[in-house]
Design a protein around this motif. Structure first.
Motif, PDB file in Angstrom:
ATOM      1  N   ALA A   1       0.836  -1.203   0.000  1.00 17.39           N
ATOM      2  CA  ALA A   1       0.000   0.000   0.000  1.00 17.39           C
ATOM      3  C   ALA A   1       0.873   1.256   0.000  1.00 17.39           C
ATOM      4  CB  ALA A   1      -0.914   0.004   1.223  1.00 17.39           C
ATOM      5  N   TYR A   2       0.470   2.229  -0.812  1.00 18.15           N
ATOM      6  CA  TYR A   2       1.241   3.462  -0.879  1.00 18.15           C
ATOM      7  C   TYR A   2       0.306   4.646  -1.102  1.00 18.15           C
ATOM      8  CZ  TYR A   2       0.559   3.465  -5.970  1.00 18.15           C
ATOM      9  OH  TYR A   2      -0.009   3.485  -7.229  1.00 18.15           O
ATOM     10  N   ARG A   3       0.823   5.834  -0.827  1.00 17.37           N
ATOM     11  CA  ARG A   3       0.074   7.073  -1.040  1.00 17.37           C
ATOM     12  C   ARG A   3       0.999   8.086  -1.691  1.00 17.37           C
ATOM     13  NH1 ARG A   3      -1.711   7.833   3.844  1.00 17.37           N
ATOM     14  NH2 ARG A   3      -3.799   7.031   3.449  1.00 17.37           N
ATOM     15  N   ARG A   4       0.487   8.817  -2.662  1.00 17.05           N
ATOM     16  CA  ARG A   4       1.281   9.854  -3.299  1.00 17.05           C
ATOM     17  C   ARG A   4       0.529  11.171  -3.239  1.00 17.05           C
ATOM     18  NH1 ARG A   4       2.536   8.301  -9.288  1.00 17.05           N
ATOM     19  NH2 ARG A   4       2.979  10.533  -9.443  1.00 17.05           N
ATOM     20  N   ARG A   5       1.315  12.255  -3.110  1.00 16.18           N
ATOM     21  CA  ARG A   5       0.716  13.580  -3.107  1.00 16.18           C
ATOM     22  C   ARG A   5       1.752  14.564  -3.633  1.00 16.18           C
ATOM     23  NH1 ARG A   5       0.819  12.705   2.327  1.00 16.18           N
ATOM     24  NH2 ARG A   5       0.897  10.603   1.510  1.00 16.18           N
ATOM     25  N   GLY A   6       1.284  15.741  -4.075  1.00 15.48           N
ATOM     26  CA  GLY A   6       2.183  16.761  -4.568  1.00 15.48           C
ATOM     27  C   GLY A   6       2.445  16.646  -6.052  1.00 15.48           C
ATOM     28  N   ASP A   7       3.309  17.524  -6.547  1.00 14.05           N
ATOM     29  CA  ASP A   7       3.628  17.568  -7.966  1.00 14.05           C
ATOM     30  C   ASP A   7       5.069  18.026  -8.135  1.00 14.05           C
ATOM     31  OD1 ASP A   7       3.264  17.436 -10.703  1.00 14.05           O
ATOM     32  OD2 ASP A   7       2.648  19.527 -10.850  1.00 14.05           O
ATOM     33  N   GLY A   8       5.835  17.275  -8.910  1.00 10.41           N
ATOM     34  CA  GLY A   8       7.233  17.620  -9.123  1.00 10.41           C
ATOM     35  C   GLY A   8       8.060  16.357  -9.208  1.00 10.41           C
ATOM     36  N   PRO A   9       9.383  16.460  -9.097  1.00  8.98           N
ATOM     37  CA  PRO A   9      10.237  15.274  -9.137  1.00  8.98           C
ATOM     38  C   PRO A   9       9.827  14.276  -8.056  1.00  8.98           C
ATOM     39  CG  PRO A   9      11.556  17.275  -9.244  1.00  8.98           C
ATOM     40  CD  PRO A   9      10.162  17.707  -8.932  1.00  8.98           C
ATOM     41  N   PRO A  10       9.799  12.975  -8.369  1.00  2.67           N
ATOM     42  CA  PRO A  10       9.307  11.988  -7.398  1.00  2.67           C
ATOM     43  C   PRO A  10      10.303  11.678  -6.290  1.00  2.67           C
ATOM     44  CG  PRO A  10       9.974  10.896  -9.420  1.00  2.67           C
ATOM     45  CD  PRO A  10      10.086  12.358  -9.685  1.00  2.67           C
ATOM     46  N   VAL A  11       9.805  11.650  -5.049  1.00  4.88           N
ATOM     47  CA  VAL A  11      10.592  11.318  -3.876  1.00  4.88           C
ATOM     48  C   VAL A  11       9.837  10.243  -3.089  1.00  4.88           C
ATOM     49  CG1 VAL A  11      11.515  12.147  -1.677  1.00  4.88           C
ATOM     50  CG2 VAL A  11      11.605  13.630  -3.702  1.00  4.88           C
ATOM     51  N   VAL A  12      10.519   9.152  -2.765  1.00  2.00           N
ATOM     52  CA  VAL A  12       9.912   8.087  -1.953  1.00  2.00           C
ATOM     53  C   VAL A  12      10.519   8.132  -0.563  1.00  2.00           C
ATOM     54  CG1 VAL A  12       9.539   5.604  -1.691  1.00  2.00           C
ATOM     55  CG2 VAL A  12       9.528   6.628  -3.985  1.00  2.00           C
ATOM     56  N   LEU A  13       9.656   8.139   0.459  1.00  2.00           N
ATOM     57  CA  LEU A  13      10.095   8.118   1.849  1.00  2.00           C
ATOM     58  C   LEU A  13      10.050   6.687   2.369  1.00  2.00           C
ATOM     59  CD1 LEU A  13       8.196  11.257   3.248  1.00  2.00           C
ATOM     60  CD2 LEU A  13      10.398  11.142   2.048  1.00  2.00           C
ATOM     61  N   VAL A  14      11.143   6.227   2.924  1.00  2.00           N
ATOM     62  CA  VAL A  14      11.265   4.845   3.402  1.00  2.00           C
ATOM     63  C   VAL A  14      11.380   4.886   4.925  1.00  2.00           C
ATOM     64  CG1 VAL A  14      12.491   2.657   3.171  1.00  2.00           C
ATOM     65  CG2 VAL A  14      12.519   4.317   1.280  1.00  2.00           C
ATOM     66  N   GLY A  15      10.354   4.407   5.599  1.00  2.00           N
ATOM     67  CA  GLY A  15      10.302   4.492   7.055  1.00  2.00           C
ATOM     68  C   GLY A  15      11.174   3.470   7.751  1.00  2.00           C
ATOM     69  N   GLY A  16      11.456   3.735   9.016  1.00  2.00           N
ATOM     70  CA  GLY A  16      12.257   2.837   9.819  1.00  2.00           C
ATOM     71  C   GLY A  16      11.411   1.848  10.604  1.00  2.00           C
ATOM     72  N   ALA A  17      11.990   1.277  11.643  1.00  2.00           N
ATOM     73  CA  ALA A  17      11.308   0.260  12.440  1.00  2.00           C
ATOM     74  C   ALA A  17      10.047   0.821  13.079  1.00  2.00           C
ATOM     75  CB  ALA A  17      12.247  -0.268  13.517  1.00  2.00           C
ATOM     76  N   LEU A  18       8.999  -0.008  13.112  1.00  2.00           N
ATOM     77  CA  LEU A  18       7.707   0.314  13.729  1.00  2.00           C
ATOM     78  C   LEU A  18       7.026   1.531  13.102  1.00  2.00           C
ATOM     79  CD1 LEU A  18       8.443  -0.306  17.533  1.00  2.00           C
ATOM     80  CD2 LEU A  18       7.436  -1.884  15.865  1.00  2.00           C
ATOM     81  N   SER A  19       7.404   1.884  11.884  1.00  2.00           N
ATOM     82  CA  SER A  19       6.763   3.014  11.213  1.00  2.00           C
ATOM     83  C   SER A  19       5.885   2.512  10.072  1.00  2.00           C
ATOM     84  CB  SER A  19       7.806   3.989  10.663  1.00  2.00           C
ATOM     85  OG  SER A  19       8.534   3.406   9.601  1.00  2.00           O
ATOM     86  N   THR A  20       4.909   3.335   9.707  1.00  2.00           N
ATOM     87  CA  THR A  20       4.050   3.079   8.560  1.00  2.00           C
ATOM     88  C   THR A  20       4.027   4.340   7.703  1.00  2.00           C
ATOM     89  OG1 THR A  20       2.064   3.902   9.662  1.00  2.00           O
ATOM     90  CG2 THR A  20       2.585   1.551   9.962  1.00  2.00           C
ATOM     91  N   ALA A  21       3.252   4.309   6.645  1.00  2.00           N
ATOM     92  CA  ALA A  21       3.119   5.502   5.805  1.00  2.00           C
ATOM     93  C   ALA A  21       2.618   6.684   6.623  1.00  2.00           C
ATOM     94  CB  ALA A  21       2.171   5.212   4.640  1.00  2.00           C
ATOM     95  N   ALA A  22       1.747   6.415   7.578  1.00  2.00           N
ATOM     96  CA  ALA A  22       1.197   7.489   8.400  1.00  2.00           C
ATOM     97  C   ALA A  22       2.280   8.192   9.208  1.00  2.00           C
ATOM     98  CB  ALA A  22       0.123   6.937   9.329  1.00  2.00           C
ATOM     99  N   THR A  23       3.331   7.452   9.586  1.00  2.00           N
ATOM    100  CA  THR A  23       4.419   8.039  10.352  1.00  2.00           C
ATOM    101  C   THR A  23       5.118   9.144   9.574  1.00  2.00           C
ATOM    102  OG1 THR A  23       4.765   5.829  11.295  1.00  2.00           O
ATOM    103  CG2 THR A  23       6.465   7.477  11.727  1.00  2.00           C
ATOM    104  N   GLU A  24       5.132   9.011   8.245  1.00  2.00           N
ATOM    105  CA  GLU A  24       5.847   9.957   7.392  1.00  2.00           C
ATOM    106  C   GLU A  24       4.964  11.094   6.892  1.00  2.00           C
ATOM    107  OE1 GLU A  24       9.012   9.309   7.313  1.00  2.00           O
ATOM    108  OE2 GLU A  24       8.684   7.405   8.339  1.00  2.00           O
ATOM    109  N   GLU A  25       3.721  11.167   7.377  1.00  2.00           N
ATOM    110  CA  GLU A  25       2.778  12.153   6.849  1.00  2.00           C
ATOM    111  C   GLU A  25       3.260  13.589   7.014  1.00  2.00           C
ATOM    112  OE1 GLU A  25      -0.168  12.046   5.143  1.00  2.00           O
ATOM    113  OE2 GLU A  25       0.364   9.959   4.827  1.00  2.00           O
TER     114      GLU A  25
END
Length: 266
Positions: free
Chosen positions: A13-37
């Motif tokens: 599962a993934y979520r994308r937002r914004g416009d421009g060059p693509p950047v992927v955030l890779v979370g650490g231990a015990l994190s989810t996509a919500a952690t990187e919001e």
């Protein structure tokens, strides 16, 4: 959240937002996509930002046995949804995953990592070995509470703080992710910075640590920057392992935007 299939058929599962060059955030231990919001929101005005639930977490699926290669394939699947060539930011063990993925050939030109938690040196390797044994013993008997507490203790959280956290609703959410601590532990190997493997990283790399982090953390990040061919090191004044999104966002925006511009001129 949207979903994509990893090579082994696992739904990620993934979520994308914004416009421009693509950047992927890779979370650490015990994190989810919500952690990187919070960080994603700060970067979204200038970039297409993608966050995702690593396997076994949140809305993503899982399959056994776990291997680092499968996590690399998950990241590749997410990156493929983001664009042809993405930039990556990996937090803690997510930084180790980002480096492993690029070393394995994921097409990334720009890579930033924050304090990948390697523990080099005789004392560090012994400590990692003992923690790994304790973690697997706890997980084998279903002691999720103990596994989370062990991780918190390893990251410097005082015992009295851990005791208080156990009474918060957040703790149950962490327990639900406890089995994935074994995944992050596997990512870090025996604790040594994998110099030979990371010598094949071709991306321009920014290795960041916090100015208030322990001396051994700074030493480890400096050692990491020394073995990655196109890496440079930066210390963020006032930051610790608990990195503030407001502190790292402008650093990432400058690194990704400026280097993309320079690359386009070449």
């Amino acid at each position: 959240m949207d979903k994509t299939l990893s090579r082994d058929g696992t739904s990620i599962a993934y979520r994308r937002r914004g416009d421009g060059p693509p950047v992927v955030l890779v979370g650490g231990a015990l994190s989810t996509a919500a952690t990187e919001e919070a960080l994603a929101a700060l970067l979204a005005p200038r970039f297409t930002v993608v966050t995702y639930d690593r396997r076994g977490r949140g809305a993503s699926g899982d399959s056994r046995p776990y291997t680092v290669l499968r996590e690399i394939e998950d990241l590749a699947a997410v990156a493929g949804r983001a664009g042809e060539r993405v930039s990556l930011f990996g937090m803690l063990s997510g930084g180790a995953l980002a480096l492993e993925a690029q070393a394995a050939g994921l097409p990334v030109d720009l890579l930033a990592v924050y304090e990948p938690p390697y523990t080099p040196g005789p004392a560090g390797l012994l400590y990692k070995s003992r923690c790994t044994a304790r973690l697997h013993r706890m997980l084998s008997i279903g002691d999720r509470d103990g596994a989370v507490a062990l991780y918190m203790s390893r990251t410097g959280v005082p015992e009295e703080t851990i005791a208080r956290m156990r009474h918060f609703p957040l703790w149950k959410g962490l327990e639900a992710l406890a089995h994935t601590l074994a995944y992050d532990d596997t990512l870090l190997g025996n604790g040594t910075v994998p110099a030979e493997r990371f010598a094949s990283v071709t991306a321009r790399t920014l290795v960041v640590c916090g100015g208030f982090s322990p001396d051994r953390t700074r030493e480890t990040t400096l050692a990491l920057a020394a073995v990655v061919p196109r890496a440079r090191h930066r210390t963020l004044t006032g930051q610790t392992r608990e990195l503030a999104p407001q502190a790292i966002a402008p650093v990432l925006a400058d690194f990704f935007a400026r280097d993309v511009f320079l690359r386009e001129l070449i």
